[in-house]
Motif scaffolding. Structure first.
Motif, PDB file in Angstrom:
ATOM      1  N   GLU A 162       0.905  -1.263  -0.040  1.00 31.29           N
ATOM      2  CA  GLU A 162      -0.009  -0.010   0.021  1.00 31.29           C
ATOM      3  C   GLU A 162       0.842   1.307  -0.043  1.00 31.29           C
ATOM      4  OE1 GLU A 162      -2.522   0.174   3.233  1.00 31.29           O
ATOM      5  OE2 GLU A 162      -2.977   2.377   2.737  1.00 31.29           O
ATOM      6  N   ASN A 163       0.532   2.180  -0.762  1.00 32.02           N
ATOM      7  CA  ASN A 163       0.922   3.530  -0.656  1.00 32.02           C
ATOM      8  C   ASN A 163       0.844   4.235   0.465  1.00 32.02           C
ATOM      9  OD1 ASN A 163      -1.560   3.549  -2.050  1.00 32.02           O
ATOM     10  ND2 ASN A 163      -1.512   5.620  -1.864  1.00 32.02           N
ATOM     11  N   TRP A 178       4.491   7.961  -7.685  1.00 33.02           N
ATOM     12  CA  TRP A 178       3.574   6.851  -8.311  1.00 33.02           C
ATOM     13  C   TRP A 178       4.617   6.001  -9.158  1.00 33.02           C
ATOM     14  CZ3 TRP A 178       2.800  12.038  -8.455  1.00 33.02           C
ATOM     15  CH2 TRP A 178       3.118  12.610  -9.503  1.00 33.02           C
ATOM     16  N   ILE A 192      -0.699  -4.309  -5.905  1.00 31.44           N
ATOM     17  CA  ILE A 192      -0.748  -2.879  -5.167  1.00 31.44           C
ATOM     18  C   ILE A 192      -1.961  -2.697  -4.432  1.00 31.44           C
ATOM     19  CG2 ILE A 192      -1.113  -0.439  -5.713  1.00 31.44           C
ATOM     20  CD1 ILE A 192       0.727  -0.606  -8.072  1.00 31.44           C
ATOM     21  N   LEU A 194      -4.349   0.176  -3.489  1.00 42.05           N
ATOM     22  CA  LEU A 194      -4.070   1.667  -3.669  1.00 42.05           C
ATOM     23  C   LEU A 194      -5.003   2.347  -2.802  1.00 42.05           C
ATOM     24  CD1 LEU A 194      -2.909   3.881  -5.520  1.00 42.05           C
ATOM     25  CD2 LEU A 194      -4.998   3.577  -7.101  1.00 42.05           C
ATOM     26  N   VAL A 199      -3.440   8.873  -1.574  1.00 42.84           N
ATOM     27  CA  VAL A 199      -2.977   9.838  -2.695  1.00 42.84           C
ATOM     28  C   VAL A 199      -3.308  11.164  -2.282  1.00 42.84           C
ATOM     29  CG1 VAL A 199      -3.519   9.912  -4.935  1.00 42.84           C
ATOM     30  CG2 VAL A 199      -3.074   7.569  -4.211  1.00 42.84           C
ATOM     31  N   ILE A 214      -3.238   8.721  -9.959  1.00 43.33           N
ATOM     32  CA  ILE A 214      -4.006   7.368 -10.328  1.00 43.33           C
ATOM     33  C   ILE A 214      -4.090   7.105 -11.534  1.00 43.33           C
ATOM     34  CG2 ILE A 214      -6.508   6.994 -10.350  1.00 43.33           C
ATOM     35  CD1 ILE A 214      -6.153   7.388  -7.379  1.00 43.33           C
ATOM     36  N   ILE A 217      -0.834   4.504 -12.350  1.00 39.07           N
ATOM     37  CA  ILE A 217      -0.715   3.414 -11.663  1.00 39.07           C
ATOM     38  C   ILE A 217      -1.042   2.188 -12.700  1.00 39.07           C
ATOM     39  CG2 ILE A 217      -1.319   1.762  -9.942  1.00 39.07           C
ATOM     40  CD1 ILE A 217       0.470   4.055  -9.010  1.00 39.07           C
ATOM     41  N   VAL A 222      -3.543  -3.584  -9.504  1.00 38.43           N
ATOM     42  CA  VAL A 222      -4.275  -3.066  -8.203  1.00 38.43           C
ATOM     43  C   VAL A 222      -5.375  -4.286  -8.032  1.00 38.43           C
ATOM     44  CG1 VAL A 222      -5.895  -1.130  -7.692  1.00 38.43           C
ATOM     45  CG2 VAL A 222      -3.949  -0.761  -9.184  1.00 38.43           C
ATOM     46  N   PHE A 225      -8.472  -1.403  -3.012  1.00 42.07           N
ATOM     47  CA  PHE A 225      -8.669  -0.025  -2.586  1.00 42.07           C
ATOM     48  C   PHE A 225      -9.042   0.191  -1.263  1.00 42.07           C
ATOM     49  CE2 PHE A 225     -10.790   0.878  -6.907  1.00 42.07           C
ATOM     50  CZ  PHE A 225      -9.562   1.057  -7.318  1.00 42.07           C
ATOM     51  N   ALA A 256     -10.911   6.261  -9.933  1.00 41.63           N
ATOM     52  CA  ALA A 256     -10.099   5.244  -9.610  1.00 41.63           C
ATOM     53  C   ALA A 256     -10.960   3.902 -10.376  1.00 41.63           C
ATOM     54  CB  ALA A 256      -9.664   4.725  -8.267  1.00 41.63           C
TER      55      ALA A 256
END
Lengths: 314, 257
Positions: A162-163, A178, A192, A194, A199, A214, A217, A222, A225, A256
């Motif tokens: 996760e970011n 990113w 990922i 996300l 973000v 967004i 990526i 992904v 979320f 997204a």
């Protein structure tokens, strides 16, 4: 990467202690076999939530009430394990004890997937219990990717990273966040997670475009979320998970969904936790957005619709 | 002056690594993390030590800050962050004014540990009755895993009950006692006990034979009342769920050959 390892579970919330009684008393749970059908055949916005995410470390214990609750919830809902202390970016050695506790918990929970954060949480044997950002450069990509591969080897499955929300960046960074996230995921061959709110928060704190993030990526990576609330501290936004999701984040979520298609979505709330209904309402708002966008491509199969969405935003 | 120079040097060092901008200097950005570190762990400590926090009032935050400097967290789970707090308090100057504080914190820590200790089903009376009388003396029982027993110098159990019931906590009386903390299902219980019962429970915990446990319980008493006392204590342990369930073949597994 084969996204079928991260099936679409629908719309869930983080399992937190104040809601244990409510979740266990709720009749909306269903057996796993029926669950997939339920998600696929859903015709409108339902009242309950489809799945739960647990903080792995809260259940890395020997016994007692937390594991009792976890087993009961697991019997009725799909669960994903989300860690906060893997410290994948640290220069300390990966903790064997931690990884074996993670594997033991995964054996018990049989989670839909396991995730953690693209960050470091400690160094020199000390744990900061926080998610600190990494420098965005090739050296860090190689370092982190190698460690993710090692984790994936030990637990014998692909993980999602996760970011994180951040408040500082390093002078030695040579790429955008990113680009870094995508490069690590490609190099480690991992998924990922996300976090849309992260973000948004980091975009504000560092002055970059959340939309560009967004849009950059790779969709095939992904797997999930996250949506959460943050607080405005004047000079910066704090990822506090103590407030409703703001309208700008919902807008970003819509973008997204358009780009990434059917991705399991989870509402996080960790402080000033409201009644369960407030979280379920947020999960259902995410569901409505998803369904609205899905209706744009009505009549096509799920995969074709997802492909169409990707073409539309490409 | 030297502190000021130190701060300037530290800020310069940070600025060489962390980017700052018009909105926030690099030191201000790092300060967000520093503040959150203390705030987050303060919350964890308040959750683990609610009565200690209530007794200390506003000084709790400052003492936690000192504790974090002395015992920085080293394990991935916050469960361990407050592990050494009772030991830290024992040598802290605050204990000159509130000498019972370390005992109170030890009780609260035991409750935290017992809450997530391994699940071991307690022994019930029916299972015990199924064991033949001849096997009783050499029967080896164990306490459940979710149990802690320790000595205190102050009657802090009453203080904790005050805080839990929302009453204004009173300064506890001095008095050497043992505290027993255990869990049944998801609930944690605690009570005071005396030296004889504590010694018997310790023996039980080590898997001593039943006759030795009884001897310890009876202590110096060798009258008819001692049997009554032993039976009453055993019944209490069974009622409280502090004895672990025996294996599938109790007589064979629990009695030494």
């Amino acid at each position: 990467m084969d996204r079928s390892e991260f099936p679409f579970l629908g719309f869930g919330v983080g399992l937190r202690r104040p809601h244990y009684a409510h979740v266990l008393a709720s009749r909306s749970g269903r057996s796993h076999r029926r669950h997939r059908e339920h998600i696929r055949g859903r015709s409108g916005s339902g009242g309950g939530v489809d799945w739960f995410e647990i903080i792995s470390e809260n259940f890395m214990v020997e016994g007692g009430r937390p594991l009792e609750v976890l087993d009961a919830v697991r019997d009725r809902y799909p669960i994903a394990m989300h860690g906060v202390s893997l410290s994948i970016g640290s220069t300390d050695r990966l903790s064997r004890d931690y990884l074996s506790a993670l594997a033991k918990l995964a054996h018990r929970v049989r989670p839909a997937w396991i995730s953690d954060h693209l960050c470091w949480t400690g160094v020199g044997g000390r744990n900061l219990h926080d998610l600190l950002p990494l420098p965005f450069n090739d050296e860090a990509v190689a370092h982190v990717a190698a460690r993710i591969r090692r984790v994936q080897d030990v637990i014998e499955r692909r993980i999602a990273i996760e970011n994180v929300s951040s408040y500082m960046t390093y002078r030695c960074s040579t790429m955008t966040e990113w680009q870094f996230l995508a490069a690590v995921a490609a190099e480690a061959d991992c998924a990922i997670l996300l976090d849309i709110n992260n973000v948004f928060v980091s975009a504000f704190n560092h002055g970059f475009s959340a939309e560009e993030y967004i849009d950059s990526i790779p969709p095939e990576r992904v797997a999930q979320f996250h949506l959460a609330g943050h607080s405005d501290r004047g000079a910066y936004l704090l990822d506090s998970h103590d407030a409703p999701i703001c309208e700008e984040v919902w807008k970003l979520y819509r973008r997204a969904v358009l780009r990434f298609g059917s991705v399991s979505t989870l509402i996080e709330w960790d402080d000033k936790i409201p009644k369960f209904e407030a979280l379920a309402a947020a999960a259902n708002r995410a569901r409505r957005i998803y369904e609205e966008i899905r209706n744009l491509t009505q009549g096509r199969s799920g995969n074709a619709a997802d492909a169409e969405r990707r073409r539309r935003v490409a | 002056m030297s502190a000021g120079r130190g701060e300037v040097a530290a800020n310069r060092a940070l600025a060489a690594v962390i980017r700052g901008d018009d909105r926030m200097a690099s030191a201000d950005r790092v300060a967000i993390y520093a503040g959150m570190y203390v705030a987050r762990l303060h919350e964890v400590m308040k959750e683990d030590y609610p009565a200690t926090a209530a007794v200390l009032g506003q000084s709790f935050a400052e003492i936690v800050r000192e504790y974090l400097v002395a015992y920085p967290p080293k394990k991935p789970s916050v469960f361990f962050a407050g592990q050494s707090f009772p030991a830290f308090l024992r040598s802290h100057p605050i204990c000159r004014r509130m000498p019972y504080l370390a005992d109170l914190a030890a009780l609260e820590r035991a409750m935290v540990e017992v809450f997530v200790a391994p699940d071991v089903a307690p022994l019930d009376e029916a299972a015990l009755r199924a064991i033949s009388a001849a096997d009783w003396p050499r029967l080896r029982m164990r306490t459940v895993s979710a149990l802690r027993l320790f000595e205190v110098q102050w009657r802090v159990a009453a203080l904790l009950r005050d805080v839990q019931s929302g009453r204004r906590p009173k300064k506890p009386r001095r008095g050497k006692k043992f505290l027993l903390v255990w869990r049944i299902g998801g609930r944690v219980y605690f009570r005071e006990t005396d030296a004889a019962e504590a010694a018997a429970l310790k023996l039980l915990g080590r898997g001593a034979t039943f006759d030795r446990v009884c001897e310890k319980l009876a202590g110096a008493r060798r009258d008819a009342g001692s049997v009554k006392f032993i039976m009453a204590t055993l019944r209490r342990w069974l009622r409280e769920g502090v004895i672990a369930r025996l294996g599938p073949s109790p007589a064979r597994q629990s009695v030494s050959a």
